[in-house]
Design a protein around this motif. Structure first.
Motif, PDB file in Angstrom:
ATOM      1  N   GLY A 228      20.779 -38.587 -24.649  1.00  0.00           N
ATOM      2  CA  GLY A 228      21.376 -37.456 -25.806  1.00  0.00           C
ATOM      3  C   GLY A 228      19.312 -37.182 -25.167  1.00  0.00           C
ATOM      4  N   ASP A 229      18.924 -36.918 -23.935  1.00  0.00           N
ATOM      5  CA  ASP A 229      17.485 -36.304 -24.734  1.00  0.00           C
ATOM      6  C   ASP A 229      17.242 -34.641 -24.642  1.00  0.00           C
ATOM      7  OD1 ASP A 229      16.292 -38.357 -22.470  1.00  0.00           O
ATOM      8  OD2 ASP A 229      17.843 -37.536 -20.496  1.00  0.00           O
ATOM      9  N   PHE A 230      17.948 -33.543 -24.715  1.00  0.00           N
ATOM     10  CA  PHE A 230      17.690 -32.353 -25.475  1.00  0.00           C
ATOM     11  C   PHE A 230      18.722 -31.995 -26.749  1.00  0.00           C
ATOM     12  CE2 PHE A 230      18.859 -33.133 -20.516  1.00  0.00           C
ATOM     13  CZ  PHE A 230      17.809 -32.644 -19.990  1.00  0.00           C
ATOM     14  N   ILE A 231      18.313 -31.028 -27.467  1.00  0.00           N
ATOM     15  CA  ILE A 231      19.176 -30.123 -28.333  1.00  0.00           C
ATOM     16  C   ILE A 231      19.209 -28.554 -27.755  1.00  0.00           C
ATOM     17  CG2 ILE A 231      18.571 -29.207 -30.537  1.00  0.00           C
ATOM     18  CD1 ILE A 231      16.334 -31.396 -30.984  1.00  0.00           C
ATOM     19  N   ALA A 232      20.811 -28.956 -28.001  1.00  0.00           N
ATOM     20  CA  ALA A 232      21.697 -27.638 -27.253  1.00  0.00           C
ATOM     21  C   ALA A 232      21.523 -26.495 -29.393  1.00  0.00           C
ATOM     22  CB  ALA A 232      22.299 -27.734 -26.686  1.00  0.00           C
ATOM     23  N   SER A 233      21.530 -25.468 -28.573  1.00  0.00           N
ATOM     24  CA  SER A 233      21.695 -24.818 -30.425  1.00  0.00           C
ATOM     25  C   SER A 233      21.582 -23.121 -30.118  1.00  0.00           C
ATOM     26  CB  SER A 233      20.318 -25.442 -31.251  1.00  0.00           C
ATOM     27  OG  SER A 233      20.877 -24.467 -32.318  1.00  0.00           O
ATOM     28  N   ALA A 234      21.773 -22.599 -31.308  1.00  0.00           N
ATOM     29  CA  ALA A 234      21.505 -21.301 -31.337  1.00  0.00           C
ATOM     30  C   ALA A 234      19.780 -21.361 -32.066  1.00  0.00           C
ATOM     31  CB  ALA A 234      22.252 -20.382 -31.970  1.00  0.00           C
ATOM     32  N   ARG A 235      19.295 -20.352 -31.928  1.00  0.00           N
ATOM     33  CA  ARG A 235      18.042 -19.845 -32.825  1.00  0.00           C
ATOM     34  C   ARG A 235      17.290 -20.972 -32.621  1.00  0.00           C
ATOM     35  NH1 ARG A 235      22.898 -19.729 -35.216  1.00  0.00           N
ATOM     36  NH2 ARG A 235      22.699 -20.808 -36.262  1.00  0.00           N
ATOM     37  N   LEU A 236      17.444 -22.036 -32.078  1.00  0.00           N
ATOM     38  CA  LEU A 236      15.730 -22.673 -31.468  1.00  0.00           C
ATOM     39  C   LEU A 236      14.597 -21.561 -32.266  1.00  0.00           C
ATOM     40  CD1 LEU A 236      17.515 -25.026 -28.616  1.00  0.00           C
ATOM     41  CD2 LEU A 236      16.730 -26.425 -31.564  1.00  0.00           C
ATOM     42  N   ASP A 237      14.849 -21.005 -31.145  1.00  0.00           N
ATOM     43  CA  ASP A 237      13.503 -19.560 -31.014  1.00  0.00           C
ATOM     44  C   ASP A 237      13.417 -19.049 -31.968  1.00  0.00           C
ATOM     45  OD1 ASP A 237      11.502 -18.023 -30.558  1.00  0.00           O
ATOM     46  OD2 ASP A 237      11.969 -17.432 -29.283  1.00  0.00           O
ATOM     47  N   ASN A 238      13.237 -19.008 -33.314  1.00  0.00           N
ATOM     48  CA  ASN A 238      12.318 -20.384 -33.656  1.00  0.00           C
ATOM     49  C   ASN A 238      12.656 -21.278 -34.719  1.00  0.00           C
ATOM     50  OD1 ASN A 238       9.127 -21.428 -33.141  1.00  0.00           O
ATOM     51  ND2 ASN A 238       8.182 -19.354 -34.874  1.00  0.00           N
ATOM     52  N   LEU A 239      13.577 -21.643 -35.249  1.00  0.00           N
ATOM     53  CA  LEU A 239      14.042 -22.464 -36.920  1.00  0.00           C
ATOM     54  C   LEU A 239      13.846 -23.265 -36.443  1.00  0.00           C
ATOM     55  CD1 LEU A 239      17.892 -20.724 -37.925  1.00  0.00           C
ATOM     56  CD2 LEU A 239      15.209 -19.963 -38.141  1.00  0.00           C
ATOM     57  N   LEU A 240      13.749 -23.690 -35.135  1.00  0.00           N
ATOM     58  CA  LEU A 240      12.804 -24.923 -35.001  1.00  0.00           C
ATOM     59  C   LEU A 240      11.855 -25.065 -35.332  1.00  0.00           C
ATOM     60  CD1 LEU A 240      13.070 -27.297 -31.995  1.00  0.00           C
ATOM     61  CD2 LEU A 240      10.856 -26.865 -32.669  1.00  0.00           C
ATOM     62  N   SER A 241      10.456 -24.661 -35.269  1.00  0.00           N
ATOM     63  CA  SER A 241       9.488 -24.553 -35.794  1.00  0.00           C
ATOM     64  C   SER A 241       9.468 -24.388 -37.221  1.00  0.00           C
ATOM     65  CB  SER A 241       8.102 -23.741 -35.077  1.00  0.00           C
ATOM     66  OG  SER A 241       8.621 -23.375 -33.290  1.00  0.00           O
ATOM     67  N   CYS A 242      10.748 -23.496 -37.961  1.00  0.00           N
ATOM     68  CA  CYS A 242      10.768 -23.126 -39.193  1.00  0.00           C
ATOM     69  C   CYS A 242      10.628 -24.926 -39.731  1.00  0.00           C
ATOM     70  CB  CYS A 242      11.375 -21.957 -39.434  1.00  0.00           C
ATOM     71  SG  CYS A 242      11.649 -20.551 -39.132  1.00  0.00           S
ATOM     72  N   PHE A 243      11.531 -25.601 -38.988  1.00  0.00           N
ATOM     73  CA  PHE A 243      11.785 -26.986 -39.582  1.00  0.00           C
ATOM     74  C   PHE A 243      10.482 -27.771 -39.515  1.00  0.00           C
ATOM     75  CE2 PHE A 243      13.002 -31.115 -38.788  1.00  0.00           C
ATOM     76  CZ  PHE A 243      13.591 -31.241 -40.056  1.00  0.00           C
ATOM     77  N   ILE A 244       9.604 -27.481 -38.703  1.00  0.00           N
ATOM     78  CA  ILE A 244       9.052 -28.222 -38.438  1.00  0.00           C
ATOM     79  C   ILE A 244       7.808 -28.398 -39.718  1.00  0.00           C
ATOM     80  CG2 ILE A 244       7.655 -29.353 -36.001  1.00  0.00           C
ATOM     81  CD1 ILE A 244       8.571 -28.907 -34.489  1.00  0.00           C
ATOM     82  N   GLY A 245       7.006 -26.562 -39.728  1.00  0.00           N
ATOM     83  CA  GLY A 245       6.499 -26.472 -40.642  1.00  0.00           C
ATOM     84  C   GLY A 245       6.622 -27.157 -41.420  1.00  0.00           C
ATOM     85  N   VAL A 246       8.253 -27.023 -42.478  1.00  0.00           N
ATOM     86  CA  VAL A 246       8.577 -27.699 -43.569  1.00  0.00           C
ATOM     87  C   VAL A 246       8.583 -29.189 -43.834  1.00  0.00           C
ATOM     88  CG1 VAL A 246      10.574 -28.194 -45.181  1.00  0.00           C
ATOM     89  CG2 VAL A 246      10.032 -25.810 -43.971  1.00  0.00           C
ATOM     90  N   GLN A 247       9.371 -29.534 -42.658  1.00  0.00           N
ATOM     91  CA  GLN A 247       8.684 -31.449 -43.275  1.00  0.00           C
ATOM     92  C   GLN A 247       7.137 -31.608 -42.659  1.00  0.00           C
ATOM     93  OE1 GLN A 247      11.287 -32.781 -43.073  1.00  0.00           O
ATOM     94  NE2 GLN A 247      12.758 -31.218 -42.964  1.00  0.00           N
ATOM     95  N   ALA A 248       6.584 -30.847 -41.792  1.00  0.00           N
ATOM     96  CA  ALA A 248       4.551 -31.184 -41.794  1.00  0.00           C
ATOM     97  C   ALA A 248       3.965 -30.577 -43.593  1.00  0.00           C
ATOM     98  CB  ALA A 248       4.139 -30.055 -41.207  1.00  0.00           C
ATOM     99  N   LEU A 249       4.341 -29.870 -44.038  1.00  0.00           N
ATOM    100  CA  LEU A 249       3.743 -29.162 -45.729  1.00  0.00           C
ATOM    101  C   LEU A 249       4.349 -30.362 -46.409  1.00  0.00           C
ATOM    102  CD1 LEU A 249       2.448 -26.917 -46.618  1.00  0.00           C
ATOM    103  CD2 LEU A 249       4.522 -26.077 -47.456  1.00  0.00           C
ATOM    104  N   LEU A 250       5.452 -30.757 -46.587  1.00  0.00           N
ATOM    105  CA  LEU A 250       5.579 -31.897 -47.241  1.00  0.00           C
ATOM    106  C   LEU A 250       5.528 -32.924 -47.559  1.00  0.00           C
ATOM    107  CD1 LEU A 250       9.892 -31.578 -47.002  1.00  0.00           C
ATOM    108  CD2 LEU A 250       8.513 -29.915 -48.628  1.00  0.00           C
ATOM    109  N   ASN A 251       4.609 -33.384 -46.435  1.00  0.00           N
ATOM    110  CA  ASN A 251       3.986 -34.532 -46.002  1.00  0.00           C
ATOM    111  C   ASN A 251       2.333 -33.918 -45.657  1.00  0.00           C
ATOM    112  OD1 ASN A 251       5.780 -35.446 -44.589  1.00  0.00           O
ATOM    113  ND2 ASN A 251       5.580 -35.437 -42.726  1.00  0.00           N
ATOM    114  N   SER A 252       2.211 -33.120 -46.334  1.00  0.00           N
ATOM    115  CA  SER A 252       0.678 -33.112 -46.552  1.00  0.00           C
ATOM    116  C   SER A 252       0.392 -33.458 -47.707  1.00  0.00           C
ATOM    117  CB  SER A 252       0.542 -31.070 -46.529  1.00  0.00           C
ATOM    118  OG  SER A 252       0.439 -30.781 -47.398  1.00  0.00           O
ATOM    119  N   ASP A 253      -1.015 -33.764 -47.772  1.00  0.00           N
ATOM    120  CA  ASP A 253      -1.300 -34.741 -48.874  1.00  0.00           C
ATOM    121  C   ASP A 253      -2.166 -33.729 -50.202  1.00  0.00           C
ATOM    122  OD1 ASP A 253      -4.250 -34.500 -48.755  1.00  0.00           O
ATOM    123  OD2 ASP A 253      -4.354 -35.353 -46.493  1.00  0.00           O
TER     124      ASP A 253
END
Length: 433
Positions: A228-253
């Protein structure tokens, strides 16, 4: 379930629910509203409050979300993360109908720099936005996702193309029309859409007027590899970063002034009303700051991290990389460098990011394109030029970028999220102007 597994499971769900930029923004909006963010309308006067959390959407395909920190904005500035919602794909033409030899096909345009050969012999679904006139004579629009396989682009058998394994160029006009069904009748694509809208619960369609629809791979995102070392998907470029950005924003104080911008049209140059070369982000920031002088003072204390996937070194094609700058999957986020400003990274911004990675016990890598190859670009330099803000380009290492199905490491998105969450919480940059 571990924190990493939980994060990746949510990432897979986001990828599957976001076949187009419209759906990606809709999914992000649902997440933001659930976390207490308030929708703003650009046509209204805004009444922003300290500690408030807000978002703005344009065209249904670009989003700016931000938190108004409890501290004074001007001496702290904004911590911003940028990504893009679009990915290369095949878009249906306005008059797409092709009736040939008893098959009904639709013509497509290639959106962005798509790797075309992998689109053959895939089970293709269809999604996007449909504009229609309702039974009361009103103009309406809705999102449509036909998630079942409705089309396919069959390959030509090797018996009829003996050189296919040696050379297989793709003519987008001739080779890419999608087969939808077999019939001797003269089907009309808009009529098919109207029927499909009714099946999806839109009961007041009088006539489909127009649409922005894209084919996509119906195969779902998955964890792959023996361990399970990898994630395979369409649109990793760049929905992966969109998801990361949302999760990080939710963590902001509550004390931080934080911004997430996810622009459409990056893959075709970003020059649009909702692209990174358009006015959307600057317009939002100016309204937050209140006046031009305050905007410029805040900007001088701000920083943008542009998050867009990086090229991981492919074990079968390692010669395509500079030997000292070949990022590995699951070995940490990648700082993207280019002296010709195809990336906006400089030593100030990269050193800050390296320190953030060290503080989070996250490894960090560097990418520089071979000196004899052309370098791609992203929203970082565009945002830096438009706003005059300190900017860094980073990304998660990826294989098969711009293919119908891409591959990333199963640990990298989670680790970049940790670093961006820490970045959002920075009270001061510690970087000289």
């Amino acid at each position: 379930m571990s924190e990493l597994n939980s994060f990746n499971e949510a990432l897979l769900q986001f990828l599957d629910s976001s076949p187009t930029p419209f759906h990606a923004v809709e999914t992000m909006v649902t997440t933001l509203i659930s976390a207490g963010f308030e929708a703003l309308d650009e046509r209204d006067e805004w009444q922003l409050k300290a500690g408030g959390r807000y978002f703005v959407v344009r065209n249904g395909s670009s989003l700016v979300a931000f938190c108004c920190g409890a501290s004074d904005l001007l001496p702290r500035g904004w911590r911003m993360v940028g990504a893009h919602t679009d990915s290369p794909n095949l878009k249906v033409k306005p008059t797409p109908e092709l009736h040939r030899h008893g098959y009904f096909q639709v013509g497509v345009e290639v959106y962005g720099g798509a790797l075309l050969n992998p689109w053959f012999d895939r089970d293709l679904a269809l999604a996007g936005r449909v504009n229609y006139e309702n039974t009361q004579g009103e103009l309406r629009s809705c999102l449509l996702n036909i998630a079942r396989p409705v089309g396919i682009i069959p390959n030509l058998a090797i018996h009829l193309d003996r050189e296919a394994n040696n050379s297989h160029s793709v003519n987008p006009q001739k080779d890419l029309p999608v087969v939808l069904l077999q019939s001797g009748e003269k089907e009309d694509f808009r009529t098919l859409l109207a029927s499909e809208l009714t099946e999806h619960g839109v009961s007041d369609v009088a006539a489909v007027l127009d649409y922005e629809l894209s084919f996509y791979d119906s195969q779902k995102a998955a964890m792959v590899g023996w361990n399970g070392d990898f994630i395979a998907s369409a649109r990793l470029d760049n929905l992966l970063s969109c998801f990361i950005g949302v999760q990080a924003l939710l963590n902001s104080d509550s004390d931080s002034h934080t911004v997430l911008v996810c622009n459409d049209h990056e893959e075709v140059g970003s020059q649009s009303a909702v692209g990174a070369q358009g006015p959307m982000l600057e317009s939002v920031l100016r309204r937050i700051a209140g006046d031009e002088v305050s905007l410029q003072r805040a900007m001088a204390n701000s920083m943008m991290i542009s998050a867009d996937n990086a090229h991981g070194i492919h074990p079968n094609f390692s010669d395509r990389h500079d030997a000292n700058h070949g990022p590995l999957l699951n070995a940490g986020p990648v700082i993207k460098n280019n002296v010709n400003q195809r990336y906006a990274t400089n030593s100030d911004t990269s050193s800050l990011f390296r320190r953030l990675c060290a503080d989070q016990s996250v490894a960090v890598q560097s990418f520089v394109v071979r000196s004899d190859m052309a370098c791609g670009s992203t929203v970082g330099p565009l945002t830096a030029a438009a706003l005059g803000v300190k900017t860094l380009d980073v990304g998660v290492p990826t294989f098969a970028m711009h293919s119908i199905r891409e591959l990333a490491g199963s640990q990298d998105a989670f680790n970049l999220n940790k670093v961006l969450s820490a970045f959002y919480g920075l009270a001061a940059l510690g970087v000289a102007n």
